[in-house]
Design a protein around this motif. Structure first.
Motif, PDB file in Angstrom:
ATOM      1  N   PRO A  86       0.787  -1.243   0.000  1.00  0.00           N
ATOM      2  CA  PRO A  86       0.000   0.000   0.000  1.00  0.00           C
ATOM      3  C   PRO A  86       0.814   1.286   0.000  1.00  0.00           C
ATOM      4  CG  PRO A  86      -0.224  -1.156   2.093  1.00  0.00           C
ATOM      5  CD  PRO A  86       0.439  -2.102   1.153  1.00  0.00           C
ATOM      6  N   GLY A  87       1.874   1.352   0.821  1.00  0.00           N
ATOM      7  CA  GLY A  87       2.641   2.590   0.884  1.00  0.00           C
ATOM      8  C   GLY A  87       3.262   2.956  -0.444  1.00  0.00           C
ATOM      9  N   GLY A  88       3.732   1.952  -1.179  1.00  0.00           N
ATOM     10  CA  GLY A  88       4.331   2.215  -2.478  1.00  0.00           C
ATOM     11  C   GLY A  88       3.328   2.717  -3.494  1.00  0.00           C
ATOM     12  N   LEU A  89       2.125   2.139  -3.495  1.00  0.00           N
ATOM     13  CA  LEU A  89       1.082   2.635  -4.393  1.00  0.00           C
ATOM     14  C   LEU A  89       0.756   4.096  -4.079  1.00  0.00           C
ATOM     15  CD1 LEU A  89      -1.357  -0.436  -4.412  1.00  0.00           C
ATOM     16  CD2 LEU A  89       0.327   0.189  -6.159  1.00  0.00           C
ATOM     17  N   ARG A  90       0.680   4.400  -2.793  1.00  0.00           N
ATOM     18  CA  ARG A  90       0.388   5.791  -2.394  1.00  0.00           C
ATOM     19  C   ARG A  90       1.489   6.727  -2.862  1.00  0.00           C
ATOM     20  NH1 ARG A  90       2.604   8.296   1.521  1.00  0.00           N
ATOM     21  NH2 ARG A  90       3.207   6.397   2.644  1.00  0.00           N
ATOM     22  N   ARG A  91       2.740   6.349  -2.665  1.00  0.00           N
ATOM     23  CA  ARG A  91       3.839   7.223  -3.068  1.00  0.00           C
ATOM     24  C   ARG A  91       3.838   7.454  -4.579  1.00  0.00           C
ATOM     25  NH1 ARG A  91       6.078   5.230   1.623  1.00  0.00           N
ATOM     26  NH2 ARG A  91       6.356   3.147   0.740  1.00  0.00           N
ATOM     27  N   TYR A  92       3.613   6.420  -5.357  1.00  0.00           N
ATOM     28  CA  TYR A  92       3.574   6.577  -6.812  1.00  0.00           C
ATOM     29  C   TYR A  92       2.473   7.564  -7.219  1.00  0.00           C
ATOM     30  CZ  TYR A  92       6.924   3.462  -9.109  1.00  0.00           C
ATOM     31  OH  TYR A  92       8.067   2.896  -9.628  1.00  0.00           O
ATOM     32  N   VAL A  93       1.306   7.445  -6.606  1.00  0.00           N
ATOM     33  CA  VAL A  93       0.192   8.319  -6.972  1.00  0.00           C
ATOM     34  C   VAL A  93       0.437   9.752  -6.502  1.00  0.00           C
ATOM     35  CG1 VAL A  93      -2.261   8.791  -6.595  1.00  0.00           C
ATOM     36  CG2 VAL A  93      -1.489   6.455  -7.072  1.00  0.00           C
ATOM     37  N   THR A  94       0.886   9.935  -5.252  1.00  0.00           N
ATOM     38  CA  THR A  94       1.037  11.289  -4.713  1.00  0.00           C
ATOM     39  C   THR A  94       2.236  12.017  -5.313  1.00  0.00           C
ATOM     40  OG1 THR A  94       2.285  10.436  -2.794  1.00  0.00           O
ATOM     41  CG2 THR A  94      -0.101  10.736  -2.541  1.00  0.00           C
ATOM     42  N   ARG A  95       3.264  11.289  -5.726  1.00  0.00           N
ATOM     43  CA  ARG A  95       4.457  11.945  -6.246  1.00  0.00           C
ATOM     44  C   ARG A  95       4.476  12.034  -7.767  1.00  0.00           C
ATOM     45  NH1 ARG A  95       5.156  10.488  -1.380  1.00  0.00           N
ATOM     46  NH2 ARG A  95       6.885  11.124  -0.038  1.00  0.00           N
ATOM     47  N   LEU A  96       3.915  11.046  -8.444  1.00  0.00           N
ATOM     48  CA  LEU A  96       3.969  11.024  -9.904  1.00  0.00           C
ATOM     49  C   LEU A  96       2.626  11.250 -10.571  1.00  0.00           C
ATOM     50  CD1 LEU A  96       6.373   7.969 -10.425  1.00  0.00           C
ATOM     51  CD2 LEU A  96       6.954  10.385 -10.091  1.00  0.00           C
ATOM     52  N   GLY A  97       1.538  11.086  -9.822  1.00  0.00           N
ATOM     53  CA  GLY A  97       0.200  11.240 -10.396  1.00  0.00           C
ATOM     54  C   GLY A  97      -0.389   9.898 -10.787  1.00  0.00           C
ATOM     55  N   ILE A  98      -1.705   9.828 -10.807  1.00  0.00           N
ATOM     56  CA  ILE A  98      -2.394   8.562 -11.056  1.00  0.00           C
ATOM     57  C   ILE A  98      -2.100   8.002 -12.446  1.00  0.00           C
ATOM     58  CG2 ILE A  98      -4.498   9.781 -11.755  1.00  0.00           C
ATOM     59  CD1 ILE A  98      -4.275   6.361  -9.991  1.00  0.00           C
ATOM     60  N   ASP A  99      -2.027   8.861 -13.460  1.00  0.00           N
ATOM     61  CA  ASP A  99      -1.801   8.357 -14.821  1.00  0.00           C
ATOM     62  C   ASP A  99      -0.422   7.725 -14.964  1.00  0.00           C
ATOM     63  OD1 ASP A  99      -4.310   9.113 -15.588  1.00  0.00           O
ATOM     64  OD2 ASP A  99      -3.690  11.008 -16.503  1.00  0.00           O
TER      65      ASP A  99
END
Length: 258
Positions: free
Chosen positions: A143-156
């Motif tokens: 979960p933490g990695g998914l959150r970091r990818y979305v918050t730092r790089l954006g959902i797309d």
């Protein structure tokens, strides 16, 4: 300079004044991290967090790879922890007290990319490349990695990298915001050292406080009272007086963290 642990293949911690350095030391296996490596990494982060003199934590690696993430071969061992343990370790790095910097040379793969995303700054060289193979390997990411990818790089971009396992080069890593700076390989150490010097010259109370609260805000966890308390603490600090004197006298300030 004090070396806390000898080089034995596991992550090595070196303390150098206000800077701590964690170095990954398994270049022959692309600096992948075993469960034992993660235990050592957690211990290093705890050591750094408990040392009030440390303002900056640098992550670097030996060889031509920064990190290839968790040793998924360990998942076949009955005694090995879940990859969730890797995620918990990266969460701990993200929450580390000092400002964190990743100096990235060459390839960075899998959980290694998340390890870098957990850092506050990511400086890369032109020979960098990255990809996230978890889905292709059959592994659901933590979960933490998914959150970091979305918050730092954006959902797309998170969907692009996770769902296709596309490999991207250094210029694309910079374009999507994975890297905060990109330099020739010959200048990577120089650029990183300049950043470390800039950070260690800042006033510790706002440096560490703002770092922590910006991360909290990015995670939709803004604590107004805690921020206001640090504003008041900084206003009463000796460092604020020193900063004002140094500005008036046109000299570099000498902060004490008080």
């Amino acid at each position: 300079m004090a070396q806390a642990h000898p080089t034995d293949g596991m992550p090595q911690l070196t303390l150098d004044g206000p800077v701590a350095i964690i170095e990954f030391c398994r270049p022959t296996v692309a600096n992948r991290l075993s469960p034992n490596d993660l235990e050592v990494l957690n211990a290093h982060i705890q050591t750094v967090d408990q040392n009030p003199e440390i303002l900056v934590l640098l992550l670097k690696a030996q060889g031509k790879y920064f990190c290839s993430g968790y040793d998924i071969g360990a998942l076949g061992q009955s005694s090995a922890p879940s990859s969730l343990y890797f995620g918990q370790t990266v969460d701990r790095l993200e929450q580390a007290r000092p400002v964190t910097v990743a100096m990235i040379q060459g390839g960075i793969y899998g959980g290694g990319t998340d390890l870098a995303l957990a850092c506050d700054f990511r400086i890369g060289s032109f020979d960098c490349n990255m990809f996230m193979p978890a889905t292709r390997l059959g592994l659901h990411f933590y979960p933490g990695g998914l959150r970091r990818y979305v918050t730092r790089l954006g959902i797309d971009q998170a969907k692009r990298l996770f769902l296709t396992a596309e490999k991207i080069d250094a210029s694309e890593m910079l374009r999507i915001g994975f890297l905060t700076d990109l330099v020739p390989a010959t200048e990577l150490g120089i650029k990183t050292q300049a950043l470390l010097e800039t950070l260690t010259q800042m006033a510790p109370i706002p440096l560490l406080g703002v770092k922590s609260h910006l991360n909290q805000i990015a995670n939709n966890d803004m604590d107004f009272q805690a921020i206001e308390a640090l504003v008041r603490q900084s206003e009463r600090s000796e460092d604020l007086l020193e900063g004002a004197r140094a500005f008036k006298e046109r000299r570099p300030p000498k902060f004490s963290g008080r």
